[in-house]
Structures are given as C-alpha cells and as structure tokens.
Design an enzyme around this catalytic site. Structure first.
Site, PDB file in Angstrom:
ATOM      1  N   TYR A 113       0.836  -1.200   0.000  1.00 31.05           N
ATOM      2  CA  TYR A 113       0.000   0.000   0.000  1.00 31.05           C
ATOM      3  C   TYR A 113       0.872   1.250   0.000  1.00 31.05           C
ATOM      4  CZ  TYR A 113      -3.174   3.668   1.445  1.00 31.05           C
ATOM      5  OH  TYR A 113      -3.870   4.844   1.503  1.00 31.05           O
ATOM      6  N   SER A 166      -3.360  13.532   7.831  1.00 26.26           N
ATOM      7  CA  SER A 166      -4.324  13.279   6.771  1.00 26.26           C
ATOM      8  C   SER A 166      -5.725  13.081   7.332  1.00 26.26           C
ATOM      9  CB  SER A 166      -3.910  12.027   5.992  1.00 26.26           C
ATOM     10  OG  SER A 166      -4.941  11.618   5.109  1.00 26.26           O
ATOM     11  N   TYR A 220      -9.901  16.299   2.765  1.00 29.70           N
ATOM     12  CA  TYR A 220     -10.672  15.925   1.583  1.00 29.70           C
ATOM     13  C   TYR A 220     -12.057  16.529   1.766  1.00 29.70           C
ATOM     14  CZ  TYR A 220      -7.169  12.375   0.376  1.00 29.70           C
ATOM     15  OH  TYR A 220      -6.005  11.731   0.040  1.00 29.70           O
ATOM     16  N   THR A 253      -6.709  18.622  -0.626  1.00 30.91           N
ATOM     17  CA  THR A 253      -6.264  17.797  -1.748  1.00 30.91           C
ATOM     18  C   THR A 253      -7.342  17.774  -2.821  1.00 30.91           C
ATOM     19  OG1 THR A 253      -4.909  16.416  -0.304  1.00 30.91           O
ATOM     20  CG2 THR A 253      -5.535  15.483  -2.426  1.00 30.91           C
ATOM     21  N   LYS A 258      -3.234  21.076  -2.662  1.00 31.75           N
ATOM     22  CA  LYS A 258      -2.342  19.972  -3.034  1.00 31.75           C
ATOM     23  C   LYS A 258      -2.940  19.175  -4.195  1.00 31.75           C
ATOM     24  CE  LYS A 258      -0.132  15.865  -0.989  1.00 31.75           C
ATOM     25  NZ  LYS A 258      -0.778  14.798  -1.795  1.00 31.75           N
ATOM     26  N   HIS A 310      -0.015  12.964  -6.350  1.00 29.42           N
ATOM     27  CA  HIS A 310      -0.452  12.027  -5.310  1.00 29.42           C
ATOM     28  C   HIS A 310       0.485  10.821  -5.226  1.00 29.42           C
ATOM     29  CE1 HIS A 310      -4.200  11.830  -2.796  1.00 29.42           C
ATOM     30  NE2 HIS A 310      -3.640  10.676  -2.477  1.00 29.42           N
ATOM     31  N   ARG A 366      -0.296   7.760  -7.321  1.00 29.18           N
ATOM     32  CA  ARG A 366      -1.314   6.826  -6.846  1.00 29.18           C
ATOM     33  C   ARG A 366      -2.694   7.095  -7.425  1.00 29.18           C
ATOM     34  NH1 ARG A 366       0.391   4.331  -2.214  1.00 29.18           N
ATOM     35  NH2 ARG A 366      -1.607   4.409  -1.125  1.00 29.18           N
ATOM     36  N   THR A 371       6.464  13.856  -4.299  1.00 27.82           N
ATOM     37  CA  THR A 371       6.509  12.741  -5.259  1.00 27.82           C
ATOM     38  C   THR A 371       7.922  12.491  -5.793  1.00 27.82           C
ATOM     39  OG1 THR A 371       4.224  13.166  -5.979  1.00 27.82           O
ATOM     40  CG2 THR A 371       5.549  11.691  -7.340  1.00 27.82           C
ATOM     41  N   MET A 408      13.723  10.795  -2.751  1.00 26.74           N
ATOM     42  CA  MET A 408      14.344   9.671  -2.042  1.00 26.74           C
ATOM     43  C   MET A 408      15.715  10.024  -1.486  1.00 26.74           C
ATOM     44  SD  MET A 408      12.310   6.996  -1.909  1.00 26.74           S
ATOM     45  CE  MET A 408      13.309   5.495  -1.799  1.00 26.74           C
ATOM     46  N   GLY A 439       6.522  11.602   1.701  1.00 27.32           N
ATOM     47  CA  GLY A 439       5.527  10.641   2.136  1.00 27.32           C
ATOM     48  C   GLY A 439       6.138   9.265   2.294  1.00 27.32           C
TER      49      GLY A 439
END
Length: 446
Positions: A92, A174, A198, A224, A314, A338, A341, A373, A376, A395
């Site tokens: 997930y 969130s 949301y 978002t 966002k 996102h 996703r 997004t 790393m 994230g």
C-alpha cells in the site's frame, strides 16, 4: 680522473669497487637499468605490532538502533521496512496506480539531472533553515499527509508528528490518518501541525473537521484536489487490502515471517481515523466514500472564506491550475500527482516546477511553491529548491523509516536527508538555501 659521488644516505650500501661491477654484454641490453626492489615491497613476516591496529573486531549489532544506524540511504530503510512489514501494508505504501509509470518517472526525473558546482566558496557552515508560510522551519522539508499510517507500523502518526517536532519541521495529518486531530496535537504540542482535508459532499462534516483542526492549533489547512475518484491501485486489489487488515490464510503465512508487526498490531488500540471512528471494508470503498467528484472552484472559495489560517492546495499538475487556485485565495500550492497513486502517466512535479516558478514570478505572486513525489534523498530536495521550490514534502520516505523502526526510524529518515542536503550544498559551493539557483542544476535530455 672520474670520481663517484655517493648520495647523502647513511643507510645506503657503499659503492662497489670498480673491479666488482659486472660488465654488461654489448648490445641494446647494456642500456637497461638494473632493477632494484624497494624495501617496502620485500616479503617479510608481519609483526604483532603491525597487525594489532588492524584487528578491531566489533560485536555484531542486532538492536533496532544498530539496524537503523547501518542504513545510510532511504533505499536501505526501504529494504528494512520490506523485511519487517507484511506484504499488504508495505505494498500500500510502496505501490502506485496501474502500471506505476508515474512513480517511476518521478524518481527518474531526479536522477536525470546534472549538478553544476561552484568552487572556492566558504562552506564551513551550512544553514538548511528556511521559512514556509510565514513561519521558520529548520529544514526545507516537511512530512506529507499519509493515510492508514498506524497500519504501516503501530506508532503511526504519533511517531511522525513527534519526529517532526524534534526536527523543527511541519507535520501534516491526513483526513484518512489513523489518529485523531486532538491526539496528534497532544502528542506533539510544540510541533507545527498542519491538517490535510478531503472536501466531502456533506459540508457539515467538512466544517466539523476544519473547526477541530483550528481548535487543536493547526495553522495550515491543505486541501487535496486530485481525487475525484480513487486511482486503480492494483497491488491493493491483488492483496485484497482491507481496513483493518483481515486474517486470511495468506496473511497468517505472511505474519509468520514478521511476528513483531502482528504483535504490535494486535496489542495496540484498533485503528481509528481522524475523520470517522471506525470503518470495515476495502481501501477503495473507503476512499470513494470520502472523495467528492463534484468539487469545483466554488468549493475552494467556500473553504477560503471558512478557514482563517494558511490555505494550501495539493494536487496541482498544470501551470494554469496553479495560477487559478492562487487567484481563488490559496497561500500556496503543492505540485503533486499524489505519489503516482491516482492518474498513471500524470505530469511529473519536478518537471512542472520551473514553469510554475516562472509563472508566479511573472504574476508577482508570493504564493509558496511546494513539491512532493519521487523524493528519495537530500540531493533530490536540493535540486527541487534550486529549480524554484520553496519547500518539499516526503511521504514514502517517511513511511519507509516508520516501518523500519517506528519513531526511531522516522528520526533516521530525517537524519539521512539532512546529512544528504548539507553535503550536497557544500559540494555545490553554497552555504544556505537562498544561494541555490537554477544555474546549479541542469536537466539532462534523454
């Protein structure tokens, strides 16, 4: 008479008598020098005093702290997370929509750059602090909103908010988080807490959340807007992902390799949500029940009138939409797809960044530009700042640390990123963020 001059070396052997010098045979070989083996290359039996400094055997470390310390990159934290987390919650976090093309391209975008360093600059002190939405942040990165976080690891949002508080950076809860607004505020009372919303069709429920966020001290609301419907997250479909995770034959077998995760999951309070008390069903059903496909810019106007703090939008993926939400009252935008996703083959935020920056500059807009997004490493963050971002959000990078070691794993994520950023900036020849410019980064053409 010819005299032989000896070199001034007391350890050198005396020159041989002329009668002892062999006469070389005539021919080309006469011009070749005699090979002499240096003393350092002659074989000898090693002495204990030579070996002792080399024999420094360390005890193997099996503790959580030792395990996390061995991770030097976010990718290595991901490897640890994968070993310690059941497949469904790991996928997930790790997965994206459909063929996961967007996520792959977002990460490649940061790889397809060339840094252009300056030399002979004083970089003895590196300052990573910045200001975002009117308040200071010790690092140019915050924690992005993530759903179902306590499903990844039982400490969930509590670990994330407390690590952010300790690091002096913002934390975003969130709507689909697994801790309440009030509990997160209590866990990190001195942190800078933001709330992600949301908007629902039921405006009364949205209004209730907004009021709770304000009362709990959240100074920024992040709405978002890229979720008209849920994306096709195929890993979740294949794993039969449900909330809460269901005990099937597959999950029981999976649990046998990860007993610590299941022990923590089963011995802590069941998952609760920031916006609803309990839910049982698939992830896709929950997402679709919360997303509103009828949203328009009029709803953004309503939100701007209702929320008195800073408002961030966002999910911006075009220059036109970035400009338009600012015209409707947004204090900042998050260039985001996102995390790949939602829509596969969506625009890549890092590629969009220079265009949005240019547009805001042309408009004399002081709206903040944030980006997520694909991040790393700290070098990714530095590249984004150089190309015009005011701030970044992480994230997956944060969740990999969480799954690898709870609160300590999140701390390790931030330590790795901070060290990466400081080293990259020093090698670029800049000592603070304000010195970064587009001249420091060149996008490579494939």
């Amino acid at each position: 008479m010819t005299h032989t001059i000896q070199p001034n070396n007391p350890e050198a052997s005396p020159a041989p008598d002329a009668t002892d010098i062999p006469v070389a045979a005539p021919g080309p070989a006469a011009a070749r020098p005699v090979s002499v083996v240096p003393a350092a290359l002659k074989r000898r039996i090693p002495k204990y005093s030579d070996l002792a400094p080399l024999m420094q055997f360390k005890k193997p470390g099996f503790s959580k702290e030792a395990r996390l310390k061995r991770a030097s990159t976010i990718w290595e934290l991901r490897d640890i997370a994968k070993r310690r987390t059941p497949q469904a919650p790991f996928d997930y976090t790790d997965g994206a929509a459909e063929g996961e093309i967007t996520l792959r391209r977002a990460r490649e975008a940061f790889l397809d750059i060339e840094f252009r360093p300056g030399i002979l600059r004083n970089v003895s002190k590196i300052d990573l602090s910045t200001e975002i939405l009117g308040k200071p942040s010790r690092l140019p990165v915050g924690i992005a909103p993530t759903g179902f976080t306590r499903m990844m690891q039982s400490e969930g949002e509590y670990a994330g908010s407390q690590a952010a508080e300790a690091a002096g950076i913002p934390y975003t809860l969130s709507t689909m988080g697994t801790a309440s607004i009030e509990d997160v505020a209590a866990a990190a009372p001195n942190g800078r807490n933001w709330f992600q919303l949301y908007l629902w069709t039921d405006r009364d429920r949205s209004l209730e959340l907004i009021e709770r966020a304000a009362k709990a001290g959240n100074d920024t609301l992040m709405v978002t807007v890229d979720t008209a419907v849920a994306g096709a997250r195929l890993r979740d479909v294949r794993n039969g992902m449900t909330i809460p995770p269901a005990l099937t034959v597959k999950t029981v077998l999976d649990a046998s390799y990860r007993p610590a995760w299941w022990f923590n999951f089963l011995t802590h309070e069941p998952l609760t949500f920031a916006s609803l008390s309990r839910y049982t069903g698939t992830v896709a059903d929950l997402i679709n029940s919360m997303f509103d496909p009828t949203l328009t810019f009029e709803d953004l106007d309503w939100l701007r009138e209702t929320w008195k703090g800073k408002l961030v939008v966002k999910g911006i993926q075009t220059v036109e939409d970035a400009r338009r939400v600012v015209d409707h009252g947004a204090d900042g935008v998050v260039l985001s797809n996102h995390g790949g996703r939602q829509l596969d083959r969506a625009p890549i935020p890092f590629h969009l960044l220079p265009e949005v920056k240019q547009a805001f500059t042309a408009d004399n807009s002081d709206a903040a530009i944030m980006l997520d997004t694909g991040i790393m490493s700290g070098a990714d963050i530095v590249a984004a700042l150089a190309l015009g971002a005011d701030f970044t959000l992480i994230g997956r990078a944060y969740l990999y640390g969480l799954m690898a070691g709870g609160r300590a794993g999140v701390d390790r994520t931030l330590q790795i990123l901070e060290k990466d950023m400081a080293r990259t900036m020093a090698l670029l020849g800049v000592s603070n963020i304000s010195e970064l410019t587009p001249d420091h980064v060149r996008l490579l053409n494939k």
